[in-house]
Motif scaffolding. Structure first.
Motif, short mmCIF file in Angstrom:
data_model
loop_
_atom_site.label_atom_id
_atom_site.label_comp_id
_atom_site.label_asym_id
_atom_site.label_seq_id
_atom_site.Cartn_x
_atom_site.Cartn_y
_atom_site.Cartn_z
N LEU A 123 0.86 -1.17 0.00
CA LEU A 123 0.00 0.00 0.00
C LEU A 123 0.90 1.23 0.00
O LEU A 123 1.84 1.31 0.79
CB LEU A 123 -0.89 0.00 1.24
N TYR A 124 0.64 2.15 -0.91
CA TYR A 124 1.42 3.39 -1.01
C TYR A 124 0.49 4.57 -0.79
O TYR A 124 -0.62 4.60 -1.31
CB TYR A 124 2.05 3.53 -2.40
N GLY A 129 0.62 12.17 2.27
CA GLY A 129 -0.35 11.40 3.04
C GLY A 129 -1.68 12.12 3.13
O GLY A 129 -2.40 12.01 4.12
N SER A 130 -2.04 12.87 2.08
CA SER A 130 -3.25 13.70 2.13
C SER A 130 -4.54 12.88 2.11
O SER A 130 -5.57 13.36 2.57
CB SER A 130 -3.23 14.73 1.00
N GLY A 177 -4.26 14.54 11.75
CA GLY A 177 -4.70 13.18 11.48
C GLY A 177 -4.53 12.23 12.65
O GLY A 177 -4.51 11.02 12.47
N LEU A 178 -4.40 12.77 13.85
CA LEU A 178 -4.24 11.92 15.02
C LEU A 178 -5.51 11.09 15.22
O LEU A 178 -6.60 11.65 15.29
CB LEU A 178 -3.98 12.76 16.27
N LEU A 187 -1.26 5.44 9.29
CA LEU A 187 -0.11 5.07 8.47
C LEU A 187 0.49 6.35 7.89
O LEU A 187 -0.25 7.25 7.49
CB LEU A 187 -0.54 4.13 7.34
N LEU A 188 1.79 6.40 7.83
CA LEU A 188 2.48 7.57 7.29
C LEU A 188 3.11 7.22 5.96
O LEU A 188 3.46 6.07 5.69
CB LEU A 188 3.54 8.06 8.28
#
Length: 190
Positions: A123-124, A129-130, A177-178, A187-188
Motif C-alpha cells: 500500500l502506497y 499522506g493527504s 490526522g491523530l 499510516l504515514l
C-alpha cells in the motif's frame, strides 16, 4: 463535553445498513468483506477486498498475464503528461514494486495505491499522506477514517489525547490526522 468527542459516542451514527453513506471520498480494505460498507463498489485484490465511496475515483491496471495489478484511488496528477486522473500504465509481470515506485515518484495528487505482485501486496500513500490511511490489526483492516472501523467501545477511546487537545472546544477535530482510538494508528507515507 468530553463524552461528545469520544469515538464511542458516535458508534451508531455510521453503523448499520447505511454505513459509509455519509463518508464521501473514503475507502476501506479488509480480508473479510463483511467489514466493508455493503453498498460501496468492491474489488478483490489478492486475498483482500477494497471498498470505496462511489465518488472516489478508482483506476485499475493489470499485467498482461494477470500476475500483477495496481489500483489507484483518489485524484492523480501526472505533471509530465499534464493529465488528471489518467494512469495509462501496464504493470510489468516482473519487478512491479520498483517500477511502480519510480512511476509514483513522478506523480502528485491525493492518492492511495494498492499493488499486488503474485502473493505480495503493498500500500502506497501520496507523498504528503493527504488521503489518510489508518490500520487496525485487531480488526484486520485499513481505512481512510476511524468511522469505517467496527466500534472499539469506550476502552478504546484515547481519553488522554482528547483531554490534552481540549476537543470539546474544537468541535471534535483531531489535528494532524491523530486517530482518537488506541487500537488504530495512522499510516504515514514514509
Amino acid at each position: 463535553m468530553l463524552s461528545d468527542c469520544r469515538p464511542s459516542a458516535y458508534r451508531r451514527v455510521f453503523g448499520g445498513a447505511d454505513a459509509g453513506a455519509d463518508l464521501p471520498d473514503q475507502l476501506a480494505v479488509a480480508a473479510d468483506p463483511a467489514k466493508l460498507p455493503a453498498h460501496w463498489p468492491r474489488l478483490a485484490i489478492g486475498p483482500l477486498w477494497l471498498a470505496h465511496h462511489p465518488r472516489l475515483p478508482l483506476q485499475h491496471s493489470c499485467s498482461s498475464d494477470g500476475s500483477a495489478e495496481v489500483v489507484l484511488l483518489g485524484t492523480l496528477i501526472d505533471p509530465q503528461w499534464r493529465q488528471l486522473n489518467r494512469f495509462d500504465w501496464q504493470p510489468p509481470a516482473e519487478g512491479l514494486f520498483p517500477a511502480l515506485e519510480r512511476r509514483l515518484h513522478t506523480m502528485a495528487g491525493r492518492v492511495v495505491c494498492l499493488a499486488r505482485a503474485g502473493n505480495r501486496l503493498r500500500l502506497y500513500l501520496d507523498a504528503t499522506g493527504s488521503l489518510s490511511m489508518l490500520f487496525s490489526a485487531e480488526h484486520g483492516m485499513a481505512a481512510s477514517t476511524v468511522a469505517l472501523f467496527p466500534d472499539g467501545g469506550e476502552a478504546d477511546d484515547n481519553r488522554d489525547l482528547i483531554t490534552a487537545l481540549d476537543l470539546g472546544r474544537r468541535n471534535g477535530f483531531f489535528p494532524f490526522g491523530l486517530p482518537p482510538r488506541h487500537s488504530i494508528p495512522r499510516l504515514l507515507p514514509t
